[in-house]
Design an enzyme around this catalytic site. Structure first.
Site, PDB file in Angstrom:
ATOM      1  N   GLU A 106     -55.924  26.107   4.573  1.00  0.00           N
ATOM      2  CA  GLU A 106     -54.498  26.401   5.056  1.00  0.00           C
ATOM      3  C   GLU A 106     -54.511  26.655   5.749  1.00  0.00           C
ATOM      4  OE1 GLU A 106     -51.884  30.577   2.548  1.00  0.00           O
ATOM      5  OE2 GLU A 106     -53.887  30.563   4.020  1.00  0.00           O
ATOM      6  N   ASP A 132     -58.798  29.641   3.095  1.00  0.00           N
ATOM      7  CA  ASP A 132     -57.549  30.814   3.128  1.00  0.00           C
ATOM      8  C   ASP A 132     -56.931  30.986   4.754  1.00  0.00           C
ATOM      9  OD1 ASP A 132     -56.029  32.730   2.136  1.00  0.00           O
ATOM     10  OD2 ASP A 132     -57.096  34.313   3.336  1.00  0.00           O
TER      11      ASP A 132
END
Length: 607
Positions: A295, A228
């Site tokens: 990401e 993330d």
């Protein structure tokens, strides 16, 4: 003349070579799969507390299997005060009691393995929660945690009193990215919520902590990790001010150009290190490939660097998420825009790497809301027939839409709530996180609780999984058919060529190079009409075929064509918003190739 026995031996040997060549060309499990992103909080509530949980995911694994998904990744389920719904982790190796327990997660791994489904976990390394043991000890200046986080004395305040923040950096969630600690008498950096202090990756001990976290979950059964917000990991060491971008609101994230807080080169070195940790574990344990996907909302150049080092010697992520169809395309995009965005990604990928396509996630408006309900089939078909990995956000398979008119009182997302009741609606991520719509019963079959953590979409009785399963044909059934088709070799191994026929009709061909005569190669053509008018196109302008006819292989929910129908490739008429696939099957090609081989040998035998 060669003997019949020798000839037959040659025939068998050649056939074996053909089969062996295909076997050697098999791809790894992840390279052509469809990942199903589950937002556990909104998937299925197994204990009727209004919030989805790990046991809820386990209970609904059959839905994944029935649909055709072979892998899923879970948004965060680790221990957290839930200030940012799990992205503020207070213990990276414990499941939050809200979602269950570590044993529940291990049970999920086991049940998923029985069904042939891989489980990928969210991995949140940029920051932790303020409640994490590391931060508590760091705030107390306890060694060795003193510099686990980004601390600063601040700069002198000309008016006296508490020092001012070190610079002009702003949080993604609005306001200064620096928060004062009374206990430590210093500022700490938080690029996201106040309760999410940024870790200091210039401290080797921090990186080692996450090495061990990866190993822990691999031992438990994780098949991969989605990393993330990775491009926020490093900041410049001198903490200089960033240049002004939009002076209208000094508290907004758009106030500065984020050239000193994002996409720093050191980030890629850490990703390469973690890739080695993962690959070493796979080698030592003999497990299937364990993947890492990153990401980062970054430009194309910086995103491509997540694949490998510039010289190709250093592997990094297996793939970085491709957000081009989320960020750069919408309901106003023309067919030429789709061609440009898709071709650009494929043309810029490092040789030999695997692409991926994403149409929605928990952070962005749902695909049906962004592109329009009438384009759901077309967008799904593009996603499913492009080369490489596809990612589907839970609910997209039934065409779920945002609940954008949710009240401020019902909203939970800090990204929206921090802006107040006047401005929350379009900044909030809650509308795309509403609970999954399983059926038309109370709370859409998601929970028996009187109140769910977010309200149900008010139209769930009109759009739910059960209703779509019982329909003659539906968005869900179309997804199932797409998943079946994409297992064919043309779509797993085929080459790619695209064309925009006009502003509204986008097409691309996937084909296998199996014959000396290119026109005999097996192919599928995806045709999508983005407009409410009908158009007739000459598909041979995209690809030259043997003959002028092709077979319809797949149709959308409102198509004027039928599967098995023969169409004239020089004049294919697409109805309003129609989406279809035409072409030949790979099986036909293989049989044709073998028939030609046999014919050639027979001819040779009797010369």
């Amino acid at each position: 003349m060669i003997s019949l026995k020798v000839s037959l031996s040659l025939l068998v040997a050649t056939a074996v070579l053909l089969v062996t060549a295909q076997d050697l060309d098999q791809k790894e499990w992840w390279e052509t799969t469809v990942f199903y992103q589950i937002y556990p909080r909104s998937f299925f509530d197994s204990n009727d507390d209004g919030t989805g949980d790990v046991k809820g995911v386990t209970a609904k694994l059959q839905h994944l299997k029935d649909t055709g998904f072979e892998a899923t990744w879970l948004s965060p389920i680790f221990k957290s005060p839930q200030e940012d719904f799990g992205y503020d982790v207070s213990d990276f190796v414990s499941v939050d009691p809200l979602f269950g327990s570590n044993s529940d997660l291990e049970e999920l791994f086991a049940e998923a393995e029985k069904l042939g489904i891989k489980i990928v976990l969210d991995f949140v390394p940029n920051h932790s929660s303020k409640e994490h043991e590391w931060f508590v000890k760091s705030e107390n200046s306890e060694e060795p945690y003193t510099d686990y986080y980004m601390w600063h004395n601040g700069i002198p305040n000309p008016e006296g009193g508490r020092p001012l923040p070190p610079n002009n950096w702003q949080s993604v969630f609005y306001g200064s990215a620096w928060e004062w600690s009374e206990k430590r008498q210093q500022y700490y950096l938080h690029q996201f919520a106040v309760g999410q202090p940024d870790l200091n990756y210039r401290n080797e001990a921090v990186i080692k902590e996450f090495d061990e976290i990866l190993r822990y979950w691999m031992r438990k059964g994780a098949s991969g990790f989605r990393i993330d917000a990775i491009n926020h990991m490093f900041e410049v060491e001198d903490l200089r001010n960033e240049p002004i971008n939009d002076p209208s609101d000094p508290k907004s994230y758009g106030y500065t150009h984020h050239i000193y807080t994002k996409d720093l080169p050191e980030t890629y070195d850490v990703i390469a290190r973690w890739r080695k940790v993962i690959d070493d574990y796979v080698k030592e344990s003999g497990s299937d490939t364990i993947i890492m996907m990153t990401e980062a909302y970054a430009n194309l150049t910086m995103t491509m660097k997540f694949y490998e080092s510039d010289d190709g010697s250093q592997p990094r992520a297996h793939f970085p998420f491709n957000f081009a169809m989320i960020e750069d395309l919408n309901d106003n995009s023309k067919a030429s825009d789709f061609k440009y965005i898709i071709d650009r990604w494929l043309d810029n990928m490092p040789r030999g790497k695997v692409t991926n396509w994403v149409l929605g996630n928990h952070d962005k408006p749902r695909m049906a809301s962004r592109y329009g309900r009438e384009r759901v089939d077309g967008m799904a078909l593009i996603l499913m027939t492009l080369p490489g990995v596809a990612v589907v956000y839970n609910g997209e398979e039934i065409g779920m839409e945002d609940y954008r008119d949710m009240s401020y009182e019902d909203s939970k997302d800090p990204q929206g709530c921090n802006l107040g009741p006047e401005n929350y609606k379009w900044a909030s991520r809650d509308p795309q996180r509403t609970p999954f719509q399983w059926d038309d019963t109370f709370n859409a079959g998601f929970s028996k609780s009187d109140k769910t953590w977010l309200p149900m979409h008010p139209l769930y009785r009109q759009r739910n999984l059960l209703k779509q399963k019982e329909a003659d044909y539906s968005t869900y059934q179309f997804y199932v058919d797409c998943m079946k088709l994409r297992k064919e070799r043309i779509l797993t191994h085929g080459e790619f060529r695209s064309r925009a026929f006009n502003d509204d009709v986008f097409a691309f061909v996937r084909f296998l190079r199996e014959n000396e005569d290119r026109e005999l190669d097996p192919y599928y053509v995806t045709l999508v009409n983005f407009h409410g008018n009908s158009f007739t196109v000459d598909v041979t302008d995209l690809y030259k075929f043997a003959g002028k006819s092709a077979t319809v292989q797949l149709v959308g929910t409102d198509s004027q064509h039928e599967v098995g129908q023969t169409v004239n490739t020089t004049a294919v008429t697409l109805g309003p918003y129609e989406a279809i696939v035409i072409g030949t099957s790979a099986a036909v090609s293989v049989h044709l190739s073998l028939a030609l081989l046999v014919a050639a040998i027979v001819k040779y035998l009797f010369l």
